[in-house]
Design an enzyme around this catalytic site. Structure first.
Site, short mmCIF file in Angstrom:
data_model
loop_
_atom_site.label_atom_id
_atom_site.label_comp_id
_atom_site.label_asym_id
_atom_site.label_seq_id
_atom_site.Cartn_x
_atom_site.Cartn_y
_atom_site.Cartn_z
N ALA A 143 30.03 9.37 30.54
CA ALA A 143 28.93 9.63 29.60
C ALA A 143 28.06 8.39 29.46
O ALA A 143 28.58 7.28 29.49
CB ALA A 143 29.49 10.05 28.25
N GLY A 145 26.03 9.91 31.67
CA GLY A 145 25.87 10.64 32.93
C GLY A 145 24.79 10.15 33.87
O GLY A 145 24.62 10.72 34.95
N ASP A 154 34.91 11.96 30.66
CA ASP A 154 34.77 11.08 29.50
C ASP A 154 35.72 11.56 28.41
O ASP A 154 35.79 12.74 28.12
CB ASP A 154 33.33 11.05 28.98
CG ASP A 154 33.06 9.74 28.23
OD1 ASP A 154 32.50 8.82 28.83
OD2 ASP A 154 33.47 9.65 27.05
N ASP A 194 33.14 2.49 34.85
CA ASP A 194 32.10 1.81 34.07
C ASP A 194 32.64 1.80 32.64
O ASP A 194 32.35 2.68 31.85
CB ASP A 194 30.79 2.59 34.20
CG ASP A 194 29.63 1.85 33.57
OD1 ASP A 194 29.48 0.66 33.82
OD2 ASP A 194 28.88 2.49 32.81
N CYS A 229 28.96 -3.76 30.64
CA CYS A 229 27.68 -4.34 30.23
C CYS A 229 27.95 -5.44 29.20
O CYS A 229 27.30 -5.50 28.17
CB CYS A 229 26.73 -3.28 29.69
SG CYS A 229 27.42 -2.26 28.39
#
Lengths: 311, 169
Positions: free
Chosen positions: A119, A121, A141, A183, A236
């Site tokens: 998510a 996506g 997710d 991720d 991130c």
């Protein structure tokens, strides 16, 4: 967007821990306080770059193509979500640096791909495009609240080769994938240019808590990938605890590989940090700082599952 | 049990689906090469594999046809993906009309198309599904695909990527 003096002070105090590892630290701090450019990805499942660019030209929307990624554009528009091209599914609003992990993973048409923390996506839809809608992407997710935007994005972008699942990624059921993307959920320090409040919630303790989750997710993804298959781990955040500190704990299952992306500046991964020795091979990971490419911050590791993994 | 994977998804005869696209829009069957079609409830879904892998699926591929009405209605998303291959029952709008269609308005117009569902385009790019009766084109766009005036637009207009704080993108 202005940040309060209080959170701004806390922000720079927290970021001070990176002064010795981030090159040109003052330029880094400066870029962290500036808003992000508006960036979109051209969706080749529904259009082509020439068709999309001619539409933008005709509509008088200014753009600049990304040097490192031919399908990435910086748009001179405040609300890309109001463009016809957005609602036609011809473009997806996606932060520039978040277009990178699928490029490093490089999924091929017909392969079976796991996107463990998918998510909302954007990356799964990007992979769908790389695969010309062939093969399979399992976009997973764990959060049921995030499944709704995930499904909506995949549908708007025309990703037919996807299925959406909602397992706890640490216990994703047995299967064999050709490649996997992790991720991972993270402290998101690198998104501070868009969400200025994010840094005030960051701490070493939070990073260490996230590290256990990240290690479990990454280990499971490697186990689910065929021997010799590529697994990309990305976050991130700048926190080494959530980056090199995670990758160093899966080296019994996978090897780190170096990679280069022409046109995109980056810094090497850290072999050690605060007394923790992560290993020399960790320099093969790449760190992307906001002031290097005028993007958000990111970390990417390319791993290859060992042929005989000691599980 | 892995067999619970395809919960509710039943394979449907591909020829039936492909012939609908061919007869209504003149879309060649080559466009659907490699795709499978499945039914759940009153919707038909397209997916890239002939069988659904053994997972507990929230969804597969995308919704392409609604069987709630007769004749079956193509979804806007399916038309956005395949509508550019249509050879008939296509209406191309000028800038002004495209803006009004996106706002959900019905348009007074006459076009050389058959009564029923049509592919609505702007400069050759597909907007989505419309319903044509002689003299009138009615928007069939899903609510979230409408572009409203700024003052009417919800503050948190669906911006993918803006939805999350923790993690990706």
């Amino acid at each position: 967007m202005p940040i309060s003096i209080h959170s701004s002070h806390m922000a720079s105090e927290h970021l001070e821990r990176y002064r010795d590892i981030i090159p040109d630290f003052d330029a880094f701090l400066d870029s962290m306080s500036r808003p992000l450019p508006v960036t979109v990805r051209i969706n080749t499942l529904k259009t082509s770059a020439p068709e999309l660019l001619s539409r933008l030209d005709r509509a008088g929307v200014g753009y600049e193509r990304m040097r490192w990624y031919p399908l990435g554009l910086r748009l001179d528009v405040e609300k890309p979500g109001r463009l016809m091209e957005f609602h036609m599914g011809l473009i997806h609003v996606q932060e520039e640096i978040s277009m990178l992990p699928p490029v490093v993973l490089d999924p091929l048409p017909g392969e079976r791909i796991l996107d463990l923390c998918a998510a909302p996506g954007g990356k799964a839809a990007q992979m769908s495009m790389q695969m010309s809608n062939r093969g399979l992407i399992v976009a997973n997710d764990s959060s049921s609240a995030r499944i709704v935007p995930l499904r909506a994005n995949l549908e708007r972008l025309g990703a037919v080769n996807t299925i959406v699942t909602s397992y706890d990624g640490r216990r994703f059921p047995e299967y064999t994938f050709d490649r996997a993307l992790v991720d991972a959920p993270c402290s998101s320090e690198g998104t501070a240019r868009r969400h200025p409040g994010v840094i005030s919630r960051c701490s070493v303790k939070r990073s260490m808590d996230l590290q256990s989750l990240q290690v479990s997710l990454l280990r499971r993804a490697i186990q689910l990938t065929k021997p010799g298959g590529v697994v990309v781990y990305s976050t991130c955040t700048f926190a080494p605890e959530e980056n090199e500190g995670v990758v160093s704990r899966v080296l019994d299952l996978a090897d780190v590989e170096s990679f280069t992306v022409p046109g995109l500046r980056s810094s090497p991964g850290l072999p050690s940090w605060n007394g923790n020795d992560y290993g020399e091979e960790l320099v093969k990971c790449r760190r992307y700082y906001p002031h290097e490419n005028d993007t958000g911050g990111f970390f990417v590791a390319k791993l290859r599952r060992r042929l005989s993994a000691g599980e | 049990m892995s067999r619970s994977s395809a919960e509710g998804f039943q394979p449907v005869n591909k020829d039936t689906v492909v012939s609908m696209w061919r007869e209504r829009f003149g879309i060649s069957e080559d466009v659907f090469k490699g795709f499978g079609f499945f039914r759940r409830g009153r919707m038909i879904w397209a997916f890239s594999l002939p069988e659904i892998p053994p997972f507990r699926c929230e969804s597969i591929g995308m919704r392409v046809i609604s069987m709630r009405e007769s004749p079956w209605k193509p979804t806007t998303y399916a038309l956005q993906l395949w509508g550019r291959h249509a050879r008939k029952n296509v209406i191309d709008l000028n800038d002004e009309m495209a803006r009004r269609f996106f706002a959900g308005e019905s348009l007074e117009l006459r076009a050389q198309v058959e009564r029923g569902y049509v592919v609505v385009t702007h400069m050759g790019s597909v907007i989505g599904c419309g319903l044509y009766t002689p003299g009138k084109l009615i928007s069939q766009l899903p609510r979230e695909r409408r572009i409203l005036d700024d003052q009417n637009a919800p503050e948190h207009h669906a911006q993918p990527g803006d939805t999350q704080q923790d993690g990706t993108e």
